[in-house]
Design a protein around this motif. Structure first.
Motif, PDB file in Angstrom:
ATOM      1  N   GLY A 178       1.107  -8.149  -5.118  1.00  0.00           N
ATOM      2  CA  GLY A 178      -0.321  -7.977  -4.877  1.00  0.00           C
ATOM      3  C   GLY A 178      -0.955  -6.905  -5.742  1.00  0.00           C
ATOM      4  N   GLY A 179      -0.138  -6.171  -6.509  1.00  0.00           N
ATOM      5  CA  GLY A 179      -0.671  -5.132  -7.388  1.00  0.00           C
ATOM      6  C   GLY A 179      -1.054  -3.877  -6.622  1.00  0.00           C
ATOM      7  N   GLY A 180      -2.094  -3.221  -7.092  1.00  0.00           N
ATOM      8  CA  GLY A 180      -2.582  -2.002  -6.451  1.00  0.00           C
ATOM      9  C   GLY A 180      -3.134  -2.288  -5.064  1.00  0.00           C
ATOM     10  N   TRP A 181      -2.861  -1.385  -4.138  1.00  0.00           N
ATOM     11  CA  TRP A 181      -3.242  -1.629  -2.749  1.00  0.00           C
ATOM     12  C   TRP A 181      -4.751  -1.732  -2.555  1.00  0.00           C
ATOM     13  CZ3 TRP A 181      -6.153   1.198   0.683  1.00  0.00           C
ATOM     14  CH2 TRP A 181      -6.512   2.496   0.281  1.00  0.00           C
ATOM     15  N   SER A 182      -5.532  -0.948  -3.258  1.00  0.00           N
ATOM     16  CA  SER A 182      -6.987  -0.998  -3.036  1.00  0.00           C
ATOM     17  C   SER A 182      -7.573  -2.309  -3.566  1.00  0.00           C
ATOM     18  CB  SER A 182      -7.689   0.208  -3.644  1.00  0.00           C
ATOM     19  OG  SER A 182      -7.461   0.259  -5.041  1.00  0.00           O
ATOM     20  N   GLY A 183      -7.072  -2.784  -4.703  1.00  0.00           N
ATOM     21  CA  GLY A 183      -7.510  -4.077  -5.215  1.00  0.00           C
ATOM     22  C   GLY A 183      -7.118  -5.211  -4.308  1.00  0.00           C
ATOM     23  N   LEU A 184      -5.883  -5.138  -3.785  1.00  0.00           N
ATOM     24  CA  LEU A 184      -5.416  -6.162  -2.843  1.00  0.00           C
ATOM     25  C   LEU A 184      -6.273  -6.133  -1.582  1.00  0.00           C
ATOM     26  CD1 LEU A 184      -3.411  -8.350  -1.985  1.00  0.00           C
ATOM     27  CD2 LEU A 184      -1.867  -6.524  -1.225  1.00  0.00           C
ATOM     28  N   ASN A 185      -6.586  -4.944  -1.111  1.00  0.00           N
ATOM     29  CA  ASN A 185      -7.417  -4.807   0.079  1.00  0.00           C
ATOM     30  C   ASN A 185      -8.763  -5.503  -0.122  1.00  0.00           C
ATOM     31  OD1 ASN A 185      -7.847  -3.827   2.746  1.00  0.00           O
ATOM     32  ND2 ASN A 185      -9.027  -2.129   1.955  1.00  0.00           N
ATOM     33  N   ASN A 186      -9.344  -5.360  -1.307  1.00  0.00           N
ATOM     34  CA  ASN A 186     -10.617  -6.020  -1.612  1.00  0.00           C
ATOM     35  C   ASN A 186     -10.466  -7.544  -1.628  1.00  0.00           C
ATOM     36  OD1 ASN A 186     -12.019  -3.607  -1.869  1.00  0.00           O
ATOM     37  ND2 ASN A 186     -11.638  -3.469  -4.059  1.00  0.00           N
ATOM     38  N   LYS A 187      -9.304  -8.031  -2.055  1.00  0.00           N
ATOM     39  CA  LYS A 187      -9.083  -9.476  -2.143  1.00  0.00           C
ATOM     40  C   LYS A 187      -8.873 -10.112  -0.773  1.00  0.00           C
ATOM     41  CE  LYS A 187      -6.989  -9.194  -6.703  1.00  0.00           C
ATOM     42  NZ  LYS A 187      -5.722  -9.227  -7.447  1.00  0.00           N
ATOM     43  N   ILE A 188      -8.376  -9.341   0.194  1.00  0.00           N
ATOM     44  CA  ILE A 188      -8.091  -9.928   1.510  1.00  0.00           C
ATOM     45  C   ILE A 188      -9.180  -9.657   2.538  1.00  0.00           C
ATOM     46  CG2 ILE A 188      -5.611  -9.935   1.122  1.00  0.00           C
ATOM     47  CD1 ILE A 188      -5.395  -7.519   2.968  1.00  0.00           C
ATOM     48  N   ASN A 189     -10.099  -8.787   2.228  1.00  0.00           N
ATOM     49  CA  ASN A 189     -11.182  -8.466   3.173  1.00  0.00           C
ATOM     50  C   ASN A 189     -12.534  -8.908   2.650  1.00  0.00           C
ATOM     51  OD1 ASN A 189      -9.684  -7.207   5.291  1.00  0.00           O
ATOM     52  ND2 ASN A 189      -9.379  -5.505   3.910  1.00  0.00           N
TER      53      ASN A 189
END
Length: 104
Positions: free
Chosen positions: A93-104
């Protein structure tokens, strides 16, 4: 061979991370405990990369797993570790903040 390299570098088919999470995927954040405490994805599990190999028994090999870290480097290593230990479906998923944006 070229497709494998593309996937490792993130140039493979687009992954719908939001759908994976909706379908029950587990997010493993492989940053250090201190990094994780400074911010993380709600519901993610923190298993630092340096202890991942000794904590594989805590994970279900049949579940889809999404790895994340600060930039995507450690999560790529984690994906490789998991796949080489029999986990069937693992996504970086890569960087956690970018992933967070993709799932929320």
């Amino acid at each position: 061979m070229i497709n494998t390299i593309k996937q490792l570098l993130g140039f493979g088919p687009k992954v719908n991370y939001a759908q994976l999470v909706k379908d029950g995927a587990i997010i493993i954040d492989v940053r250090t405990k201190g990094e994780y405490q400074q911010g993380h994805i709600k519901g993610s599990q923190n298993i630092p990369l340096d202890v991942l190999s000794s904590n594989l028994s805590k994970l279900n090999k049949e579940k889809t797993i999404i790895t994340c870290c600060a930039s995507g480097m450690r999560s790529a290593q984690a994906k490789s570790i998991l796949l080489s230990n029999g986990f069937s479906t693992v996504h970086n998923g890569g960087g956690w903040s970018g992933l967070n944006n993709k799932i929320n």
